[in-house]
Scaffold this motif. Sequence first.
Motif, mmCIF file in Angstrom:
data_model
loop_
_atom_site.group_PDB
_atom_site.id
_atom_site.type_symbol
_atom_site.label_atom_id
_atom_site.label_comp_id
_atom_site.label_asym_id
_atom_site.label_seq_id
_atom_site.Cartn_x
_atom_site.Cartn_y
_atom_site.Cartn_z
ATOM 1 N N PHE A 145 0.827 -1.198 0.000
ATOM 2 C CA PHE A 145 0.000 0.000 0.000
ATOM 3 C C PHE A 145 0.866 1.254 0.000
ATOM 4 O O PHE A 145 1.981 1.258 0.550
ATOM 5 C CB PHE A 145 -0.916 0.019 1.232
ATOM 6 C CG PHE A 145 -2.092 -0.915 1.127
ATOM 7 C CD1 PHE A 145 -3.356 -0.440 0.827
ATOM 8 C CD2 PHE A 145 -1.922 -2.285 1.316
ATOM 9 C CE1 PHE A 145 -4.429 -1.303 0.723
ATOM 10 C CE2 PHE A 145 -2.989 -3.154 1.218
ATOM 11 C CZ PHE A 145 -4.252 -2.671 0.917
ATOM 12 N N VAL A 146 0.358 2.319 -0.610
ATOM 13 C CA VAL A 146 1.064 3.599 -0.617
ATOM 14 C C VAL A 146 1.116 4.128 0.816
ATOM 15 O O VAL A 146 0.123 4.102 1.547
ATOM 16 C CB VAL A 146 0.362 4.614 -1.539
ATOM 17 C CG1 VAL A 146 1.042 5.977 -1.447
ATOM 18 C CG2 VAL A 146 0.369 4.112 -2.979
ATOM 19 N N ASP A 147 2.289 4.611 1.222
ATOM 20 C CA ASP A 147 2.498 5.096 2.584
ATOM 21 C C ASP A 147 2.807 6.584 2.553
ATOM 22 O O ASP A 147 3.541 7.054 1.702
ATOM 23 C CB ASP A 147 3.657 4.329 3.238
ATOM 24 C CG ASP A 147 3.660 4.434 4.746
ATOM 25 O OD1 ASP A 147 2.758 5.081 5.305
ATOM 26 O OD2 ASP A 147 4.563 3.870 5.372
ATOM 27 N N GLY A 148 2.245 7.325 3.509
ATOM 28 C CA GLY A 148 2.539 8.753 3.607
ATOM 29 C C GLY A 148 1.605 9.637 2.815
ATOM 30 O O GLY A 148 1.894 10.830 2.619
ATOM 31 N N THR A 149 0.470 9.098 2.381
ATOM 32 C CA THR A 149 -0.465 9.861 1.555
ATOM 33 C C THR A 149 -0.938 11.137 2.241
ATOM 34 O O THR A 149 -1.126 12.178 1.591
ATOM 35 C CB THR A 149 -1.688 8.986 1.217
ATOM 36 O OG1 THR A 149 -1.250 7.868 0.454
ATOM 37 C CG2 THR A 149 -2.714 9.756 0.423
ATOM 38 N N GLU A 150 -1.145 11.085 3.549
ATOM 39 C CA GLU A 150 -1.750 12.208 4.264
ATOM 40 C C GLU A 150 -0.741 13.250 4.723
ATOM 41 O O GLU A 150 -1.102 14.157 5.488
ATOM 42 C CB GLU A 150 -2.527 11.671 5.475
ATOM 43 C CG GLU A 150 -3.736 10.818 5.109
ATOM 44 C CD GLU A 150 -4.755 11.592 4.280
ATOM 45 O OE1 GLU A 150 -5.062 12.747 4.649
ATOM 46 O OE2 GLU A 150 -5.217 11.062 3.254
ATOM 47 N N ASN A 151 0.513 13.162 4.294
ATOM 48 C CA ASN A 151 1.485 14.170 4.698
ATOM 49 C C ASN A 151 1.053 15.562 4.262
ATOM 50 O O ASN A 151 0.704 15.770 3.084
ATOM 51 C CB ASN A 151 2.858 13.873 4.085
ATOM 52 C CG ASN A 151 3.773 13.150 5.057
ATOM 53 O OD1 ASN A 151 3.408 12.878 6.190
ATOM 54 N ND2 ASN A 151 4.976 12.838 4.612
ATOM 55 N N PRO A 152 1.088 16.547 5.161
ATOM 56 C CA PRO A 152 0.796 17.927 4.748
ATOM 57 C C PRO A 152 1.950 18.486 3.927
ATOM 58 O O PRO A 152 3.057 17.933 3.925
ATOM 59 C CB PRO A 152 0.651 18.658 6.081
ATOM 60 C CG PRO A 152 1.515 17.876 7.028
ATOM 61 C CD PRO A 152 1.406 16.438 6.581
ATOM 62 N N THR A 153 1.706 19.587 3.251
ATOM 63 C CA THR A 153 2.738 20.234 2.446
ATOM 64 C C THR A 153 2.751 21.729 2.761
ATOM 65 O O THR A 153 1.816 22.272 3.343
ATOM 66 C CB THR A 153 2.481 20.044 0.943
ATOM 67 O OG1 THR A 153 1.188 20.579 0.604
ATOM 68 C CG2 THR A 153 2.510 18.565 0.566
ATOM 69 N N ARG A 202 -7.953 1.852 2.674
ATOM 70 C CA ARG A 202 -7.741 2.413 1.339
ATOM 71 C C ARG A 202 -7.729 1.288 0.322
ATOM 72 O O ARG A 202 -7.453 0.134 0.661
ATOM 73 C CB ARG A 202 -6.402 3.167 1.248
ATOM 74 C CG ARG A 202 -6.342 4.447 2.034
ATOM 75 C CD ARG A 202 -4.985 5.129 1.870
ATOM 76 N NE ARG A 202 -4.953 6.416 2.529
ATOM 77 C CZ ARG A 202 -5.388 7.547 1.986
ATOM 78 N NH1 ARG A 202 -5.845 7.528 0.736
ATOM 79 N NH2 ARG A 202 -5.355 8.672 2.646
ATOM 80 N N THR A 203 -7.977 1.654 -0.939
ATOM 81 C CA THR A 203 -7.830 0.667 -1.990
ATOM 82 C C THR A 203 -6.345 0.446 -2.257
ATOM 83 O O THR A 203 -5.518 1.355 -2.096
ATOM 84 C CB THR A 203 -8.519 1.130 -3.284
ATOM 85 O OG1 THR A 203 -7.961 2.385 -3.697
ATOM 86 C CG2 THR A 203 -10.016 1.283 -3.077
ATOM 87 N N LYS A 204 -6.006 -0.767 -2.651
ATOM 88 C CA LYS A 204 -4.594 -1.120 -2.786
ATOM 89 C C LYS A 204 -3.978 -0.551 -4.057
ATOM 90 O O LYS A 204 -2.871 -0.006 -4.024
ATOM 91 C CB LYS A 204 -4.441 -2.643 -2.763
ATOM 92 C CG LYS A 204 -3.000 -3.127 -2.639
ATOM 93 C CD LYS A 204 -2.941 -4.617 -2.375
ATOM 94 C CE LYS A 204 -1.525 -5.078 -2.073
ATOM 95 N NZ LYS A 204 -1.469 -6.534 -1.750
ATOM 96 N N LEU A 205 -4.679 -0.647 -5.161
ATOM 97 C CA LEU A 205 -4.113 -0.213 -6.432
ATOM 98 C C LEU A 205 -4.141 1.302 -6.582
ATOM 99 O O LEU A 205 -3.126 1.936 -6.863
ATOM 100 C CB LEU A 205 -4.849 -0.873 -7.602
ATOM 101 C CG LEU A 205 -4.365 -0.481 -9.002
ATOM 102 C CD1 LEU A 205 -2.901 -0.872 -9.184
ATOM 103 C CD2 LEU A 205 -5.241 -1.124 -10.075
ATOM 104 N N SER A 206 -5.307 1.907 -6.364
ATOM 105 C CA SER A 206 -5.480 3.328 -6.651
ATOM 106 C C SER A 206 -5.267 4.226 -5.441
ATOM 107 O O SER A 206 -5.261 5.456 -5.584
ATOM 108 C CB SER A 206 -6.881 3.577 -7.224
ATOM 109 O OG SER A 206 -7.879 3.151 -6.303
ATOM 110 N N ASN A 207 -5.137 3.662 -4.232
ATOM 111 C CA ASN A 207 -4.864 4.431 -3.019
ATOM 112 C C ASN A 207 -6.000 5.404 -2.679
ATOM 113 O O ASN A 207 -5.766 6.486 -2.146
ATOM 114 C CB ASN A 207 -3.543 5.200 -3.168
ATOM 115 C CG ASN A 207 -3.086 5.811 -1.861
ATOM 116 O OD1 ASN A 207 -3.245 5.213 -0.799
ATOM 117 N ND2 ASN A 207 -2.536 7.014 -1.929
#
Length: 327
Positions: A145-153, A202-207
Amino acid sequence: MTEPQAVLAPLSRSAVFLVVTVHPDQASRTRVREFCADLPGLVRTVGFRDLDAGLSCVVGFGARVWPDLFGITAPTALHPFPAIRGHRHDAIATPGDVLFHVRARRQDLCFELSTQILAALRGAVTAVDEVQAFRYFDNRDLLGFVDGTENPTGEAATSAAIVGEDDPVFAGSSYVMVQKYLHDLDAWDALDVGAQERVIGRTKLSNVELDDDVAPASAHKVLTTITDADGRERKIVRDNMPFGSPAAGEFGTYFIGYAADPDVLEQMLRNMFLGDPPGTYDRILDFSRAVTGSLFLAPSVPLLDQLADSPPSTSLTIGSLKGRTLP
Protein backbone atom coordinates in the motif's frame (compact mmCIF):
# COMPACT_ATOMS: atom_id res chain seq x y z
CA MET A 1 10.97 31.69 11.51
CA THR A 2 13.69 30.05 13.59
CA GLU A 3 15.57 27.69 11.30
CA PRO A 4 14.69 24.00 11.78
CA GLN A 5 16.93 21.11 10.88
CA ALA A 6 16.14 19.27 7.63
CA VAL A 7 12.91 17.91 9.10
CA LEU A 8 10.91 18.91 6.03
CA ALA A 9 13.40 17.60 3.47
CA PRO A 10 11.71 15.98 0.45
CA LEU A 11 11.07 12.25 0.51
CA SER A 12 14.25 10.45 -0.50
CA ARG A 13 15.03 7.17 -2.22
CA SER A 14 17.31 5.97 0.60
CA ALA A 15 17.69 6.45 4.34
CA VAL A 16 19.55 5.20 7.38
CA PHE A 17 17.95 5.35 10.83
CA LEU A 18 20.61 5.17 13.53
CA VAL A 19 19.79 5.14 17.26
CA VAL A 20 22.55 5.20 19.88
CA THR A 21 22.90 5.37 23.64
CA VAL A 22 25.53 7.63 25.21
CA HIS A 23 28.02 6.17 27.68
CA PRO A 24 27.51 7.61 31.19
CA ASP A 25 30.96 9.17 31.68
CA GLN A 26 31.60 12.90 31.30
CA ALA A 27 34.14 12.44 28.50
CA SER A 28 31.55 10.63 26.35
CA ARG A 29 28.91 13.29 26.97
CA THR A 30 31.41 15.99 26.02
CA ARG A 31 32.34 14.23 22.78
CA VAL A 32 28.70 13.84 21.76
CA ARG A 33 27.92 17.46 22.61
CA GLU A 34 30.90 18.75 20.64
CA PHE A 35 30.03 16.50 17.71
CA CYS A 36 26.76 18.42 17.34
CA ALA A 37 28.78 21.38 16.12
CA ASP A 38 30.72 19.23 13.67
CA LEU A 39 27.78 17.33 12.15
CA PRO A 40 26.63 19.97 9.61
CA GLY A 41 30.18 20.22 8.27
CA LEU A 42 30.41 16.44 8.02
CA VAL A 43 27.14 16.33 6.08
CA ARG A 44 28.51 18.95 3.66
CA THR A 45 31.76 17.06 3.24
CA VAL A 46 30.08 13.76 2.39
CA GLY A 47 27.30 15.38 0.36
CA PHE A 48 29.75 17.38 -1.78
CA ARG A 49 30.40 14.22 -3.79
CA ASP A 50 26.97 14.61 -5.37
CA LEU A 51 25.20 17.86 -4.56
CA ASP A 52 22.10 16.77 -6.47
CA ALA A 53 21.62 13.77 -4.14
CA GLY A 54 20.23 15.96 -1.35
CA LEU A 55 22.10 14.37 1.57
CA SER A 56 20.75 15.52 4.93
CA CYS A 57 20.81 14.42 8.56
CA VAL A 58 18.43 15.29 11.39
CA VAL A 59 19.72 14.66 14.91
CA GLY A 60 17.39 14.29 17.88
CA PHE A 61 17.94 13.73 21.60
CA GLY A 62 15.99 11.73 24.16
CA ALA A 63 14.78 12.88 27.57
CA ARG A 64 17.23 10.73 29.54
CA VAL A 65 20.35 12.18 27.98
CA TRP A 66 19.24 15.79 27.50
CA PRO A 67 20.32 17.22 30.91
CA ASP A 68 23.50 15.14 30.97
CA LEU A 69 24.57 16.45 27.57
CA PHE A 70 23.48 20.03 27.79
CA GLY A 71 22.86 20.94 31.41
CA ILE A 72 19.58 22.69 30.66
CA THR A 73 16.02 21.76 31.34
CA ALA A 74 14.45 19.78 28.51
CA PRO A 75 11.16 21.03 27.08
CA THR A 76 8.25 19.91 29.24
CA ALA A 77 6.80 17.80 26.42
CA LEU A 78 9.98 15.70 26.02
CA HIS A 79 9.72 12.48 28.00
CA PRO A 80 10.53 8.80 27.56
CA PHE A 81 8.58 6.90 24.91
CA PRO A 82 5.11 6.08 26.31
CA ALA A 83 4.95 2.29 26.21
CA ILE A 84 1.42 0.93 25.81
CA ARG A 85 0.16 -2.51 26.79
CA GLY A 86 -2.86 -3.31 24.68
CA HIS A 87 -5.30 -6.20 24.94
CA ARG A 88 -3.69 -7.92 21.93
CA HIS A 89 -0.54 -5.96 21.05
CA ASP A 90 2.04 -3.78 22.80
CA ALA A 91 3.91 -0.62 21.84
CA ILE A 92 7.23 -1.21 23.55
CA ALA A 93 9.81 1.34 24.67
CA THR A 94 13.45 0.66 23.82
CA PRO A 95 16.71 2.45 24.72
CA GLY A 96 17.67 5.47 22.64
CA ASP A 97 19.52 8.67 23.54
CA VAL A 98 20.35 10.08 20.10
CA LEU A 99 18.68 9.57 16.73
CA PHE A 100 20.40 10.24 13.41
CA HIS A 101 17.95 10.32 10.48
CA VAL A 102 20.08 10.26 7.33
CA ARG A 103 18.44 10.79 3.92
CA ALA A 104 19.60 11.05 0.31
CA ARG A 105 18.74 9.98 -3.21
CA ARG A 106 21.74 7.62 -3.07
CA GLN A 107 22.22 4.80 -0.57
CA ASP A 108 26.02 5.03 -0.72
CA LEU A 109 25.95 8.59 0.63
CA CYS A 110 23.68 7.52 3.51
CA PHE A 111 26.01 4.63 4.21
CA GLU A 112 29.11 6.82 4.14
CA LEU A 113 27.68 9.48 6.45
CA SER A 114 26.46 6.87 8.95
CA THR A 115 29.90 5.24 8.92
CA GLN A 116 31.57 8.59 9.57
CA ILE A 117 29.16 9.42 12.41
CA LEU A 118 29.87 6.18 14.23
CA ALA A 119 33.62 6.53 13.63
CA ALA A 120 33.59 10.00 15.14
CA LEU A 121 31.67 8.79 18.20
CA ARG A 122 33.45 5.45 18.67
CA GLY A 123 33.92 4.74 22.36
CA ALA A 124 31.37 7.37 23.41
CA VAL A 125 28.16 5.71 22.22
CA THR A 126 26.68 2.29 21.61
CA ALA A 127 24.56 1.73 18.51
CA VAL A 128 21.33 0.04 19.64
CA ASP A 129 19.51 0.08 16.30
CA GLU A 130 20.47 0.65 12.67
CA VAL A 131 18.10 0.32 9.74
CA GLN A 132 19.12 0.86 6.12
CA ALA A 133 15.90 1.61 4.31
CA PHE A 134 14.77 2.22 0.75
CA ARG A 135 11.88 3.69 -1.21
CA TYR A 136 9.76 0.86 -2.64
CA PHE A 137 8.16 1.29 -6.08
CA ASP A 138 5.67 4.22 -6.03
CA ASN A 139 6.11 5.05 -2.31
CA ARG A 140 4.57 1.76 -1.15
CA ASP A 141 5.34 -0.23 1.96
CA LEU A 142 6.09 -3.94 1.82
CA LEU A 143 2.42 -4.65 2.47
CA GLY A 144 1.79 -3.23 -0.99
CA PHE A 145 0.00 0.00 0.00
CA VAL A 146 1.06 3.60 -0.62
CA ASP A 147 2.50 5.10 2.58
CA GLY A 148 2.54 8.75 3.61
CA THR A 149 -0.46 9.86 1.56
CA GLU A 150 -1.75 12.21 4.26
CA ASN A 151 1.49 14.17 4.70
CA PRO A 152 0.80 17.93 4.75
CA THR A 153 2.74 20.23 2.45
CA GLY A 154 3.95 23.84 2.51
CA GLU A 155 2.89 25.95 5.49
CA ALA A 156 0.68 23.13 6.75
CA ALA A 157 3.74 20.88 7.03
CA THR A 158 5.64 23.55 8.94
CA SER A 159 2.72 24.06 11.33
CA ALA A 160 2.35 20.31 11.87
CA ALA A 161 6.01 19.44 12.42
CA ILE A 162 7.81 22.51 13.77
CA VAL A 163 7.45 24.07 17.23
CA GLY A 164 6.17 27.64 16.89
CA GLU A 165 7.19 30.95 18.41
CA ASP A 166 4.81 30.42 21.32
CA ASP A 167 7.67 28.34 22.80
CA PRO A 168 10.53 30.76 21.99
CA VAL A 169 13.50 28.75 23.33
CA PHE A 170 12.49 25.62 21.43
CA ALA A 171 10.91 27.32 18.39
CA GLY A 172 12.07 25.65 15.20
CA SER A 173 12.54 22.31 16.94
CA SER A 174 10.54 19.16 16.22
CA TYR A 175 9.49 16.13 18.26
CA VAL A 176 10.36 12.82 16.63
CA MET A 177 8.88 9.39 17.32
CA VAL A 178 10.35 6.24 15.80
CA GLN A 179 9.19 2.63 15.79
CA LYS A 180 10.44 -0.38 13.85
CA TYR A 181 7.68 -2.74 12.69
CA LEU A 182 8.25 -6.28 11.42
CA HIS A 183 5.65 -7.75 9.05
CA ASP A 184 4.28 -11.28 8.87
CA LEU A 185 4.00 -11.28 5.09
CA ASP A 186 2.86 -14.91 4.88
CA ALA A 187 -0.19 -14.13 7.01
CA TRP A 188 -0.77 -10.85 5.20
CA ASP A 189 -0.57 -12.37 1.75
CA ALA A 190 -3.07 -15.04 2.83
CA LEU A 191 -5.73 -12.30 2.94
CA ASP A 192 -7.55 -11.41 -0.24
CA VAL A 193 -7.16 -7.84 -1.50
CA GLY A 194 -10.55 -6.77 -0.18
CA ALA A 195 -9.67 -7.89 3.34
CA GLN A 196 -6.32 -6.09 3.14
CA GLU A 197 -8.07 -2.92 2.02
CA ARG A 198 -10.43 -3.05 5.00
CA VAL A 199 -7.44 -3.36 7.33
CA ILE A 200 -5.76 -0.30 5.81
CA GLY A 201 -8.86 1.74 4.92
CA ARG A 202 -7.74 2.41 1.34
CA THR A 203 -7.83 0.67 -1.99
CA LYS A 204 -4.59 -1.12 -2.79
CA LEU A 205 -4.11 -0.21 -6.43
CA SER A 206 -5.48 3.33 -6.65
CA ASN A 207 -4.86 4.43 -3.02
CA VAL A 208 -8.39 5.87 -2.66
CA GLU A 209 -9.93 6.06 0.81
CA LEU A 210 -12.72 3.59 1.45
CA ASP A 211 -16.15 5.08 2.11
CA ASP A 212 -17.09 5.46 5.76
CA ASP A 213 -19.70 2.74 5.50
CA VAL A 214 -17.07 0.30 4.14
CA ALA A 215 -13.99 1.05 6.27
CA PRO A 216 -14.37 -0.53 9.73
CA ALA A 217 -13.62 1.39 12.95
CA SER A 218 -10.46 -0.73 13.28
CA ALA A 219 -9.00 0.41 9.92
CA HIS A 220 -5.52 1.93 10.11
CA LYS A 221 -6.62 5.06 8.23
CA VAL A 222 -9.53 5.64 10.63
CA LEU A 223 -7.54 5.22 13.83
CA THR A 224 -4.57 7.34 12.74
CA THR A 225 -6.75 10.31 11.76
CA ILE A 226 -6.59 12.56 14.83
CA THR A 227 -8.87 15.55 15.37
CA ASP A 228 -8.98 18.27 18.02
CA ALA A 229 -11.96 19.36 20.11
CA ASP A 230 -13.22 21.51 17.22
CA GLY A 231 -13.05 18.66 14.71
CA ARG A 232 -9.93 19.94 12.93
CA GLU A 233 -7.50 17.24 11.86
CA ARG A 234 -4.13 17.25 13.64
CA LYS A 235 -1.36 16.36 11.22
CA ILE A 236 2.18 15.00 11.49
CA VAL A 237 4.93 14.65 8.90
CA ARG A 238 5.85 11.01 8.21
CA ASP A 239 8.88 9.69 6.38
CA ASN A 240 8.29 5.96 6.80
CA MET A 241 10.59 3.66 4.85
CA PRO A 242 10.56 -0.07 4.05
CA PHE A 243 13.51 -2.27 4.96
CA GLY A 244 14.22 -5.97 4.91
CA SER A 245 16.37 -9.00 4.29
CA PRO A 246 14.82 -11.71 2.10
CA ALA A 247 17.49 -14.21 3.17
CA ALA A 248 16.69 -13.61 6.84
CA GLY A 249 12.95 -13.54 6.22
CA GLU A 250 12.79 -10.00 7.65
CA PHE A 251 10.38 -7.48 6.12
CA GLY A 252 9.39 -4.27 7.81
CA THR A 253 8.49 -0.62 7.94
CA TYR A 254 10.43 1.97 9.91
CA PHE A 255 7.94 4.53 11.19
CA ILE A 256 9.21 8.05 11.82
CA GLY A 257 6.87 10.91 12.62
CA TYR A 258 7.74 14.57 13.18
CA ALA A 259 5.34 16.80 15.15
CA ALA A 260 5.20 20.20 16.81
CA ASP A 261 3.46 18.52 19.75
CA PRO A 262 4.19 14.88 20.69
CA ASP A 263 0.65 14.48 21.99
CA VAL A 264 -0.66 13.93 18.46
CA LEU A 265 1.88 11.12 17.94
CA GLU A 266 0.95 9.56 21.25
CA GLN A 267 -2.78 9.80 20.52
CA MET A 268 -2.17 7.85 17.33
CA LEU A 269 -0.40 5.20 19.38
CA ARG A 270 -3.25 4.98 21.87
CA ASN A 271 -5.78 4.67 19.07
CA MET A 272 -3.77 1.95 17.34
CA PHE A 273 -2.95 -0.20 20.34
CA LEU A 274 -5.98 0.42 22.57
CA GLY A 275 -8.64 1.38 20.05
CA ASP A 276 -11.04 4.29 19.69
CA PRO A 277 -13.47 3.29 21.05
CA PRO A 278 -11.50 0.86 23.27
CA GLY A 279 -11.31 -2.60 21.76
CA THR A 280 -11.21 -1.48 18.13
CA TYR A 281 -7.42 -1.76 17.96
CA ASP A 282 -5.68 -1.27 14.61
CA ARG A 283 -5.93 -4.61 12.77
CA ILE A 284 -2.68 -3.89 10.97
CA LEU A 285 -1.03 -4.88 14.27
CA ASP A 286 -2.16 -8.47 13.67
CA PHE A 287 0.40 -8.49 10.83
CA SER A 288 2.96 -5.84 11.90
CA ARG A 289 4.74 -6.10 15.26
CA ALA A 290 6.42 -3.10 16.91
CA VAL A 291 9.92 -4.08 18.09
CA THR A 292 11.31 -0.64 19.03
CA GLY A 293 9.96 2.67 20.31
CA SER A 294 11.71 5.96 21.15
CA LEU A 295 10.89 9.68 21.39
CA PHE A 296 13.33 12.52 20.69
CA LEU A 297 13.52 16.26 20.20
CA ALA A 298 15.35 17.54 17.12
CA PRO A 299 16.53 21.02 18.19
CA SER A 300 16.39 23.99 15.85
CA VAL A 301 19.65 24.86 14.08
CA PRO A 302 20.39 27.87 16.36
CA LEU A 303 19.60 25.83 19.47
CA LEU A 304 21.73 22.94 18.27
CA ASP A 305 24.63 25.34 17.64
CA GLN A 306 24.20 26.88 21.07
CA LEU A 307 23.95 23.53 22.81
CA ALA A 308 27.05 22.26 21.06
CA ASP A 309 29.05 25.35 22.05
CA SER A 310 27.91 25.48 25.70
CA PRO A 311 29.32 23.45 28.60
CA PRO A 312 26.76 21.46 30.60
CA SER A 313 26.75 24.05 33.38
CA THR A 314 25.57 26.78 31.02
CA SER A 315 21.90 27.70 31.00
CA LEU A 316 20.34 28.87 27.77
CA THR A 317 18.27 32.01 27.71
CA ILE A 318 16.00 33.42 25.08
CA GLY A 319 18.40 36.32 24.71
CA SER A 320 21.31 33.99 23.94
CA LEU A 321 19.50 32.90 20.77
CA LYS A 322 18.77 36.40 19.47
CA GLY A 323 20.16 37.06 16.02
CA ARG A 324 20.04 33.36 15.13
CA THR A 325 16.74 33.39 13.27
CA LEU A 326 15.87 33.37 9.61
CA PRO A 327 13.64 36.08 8.15
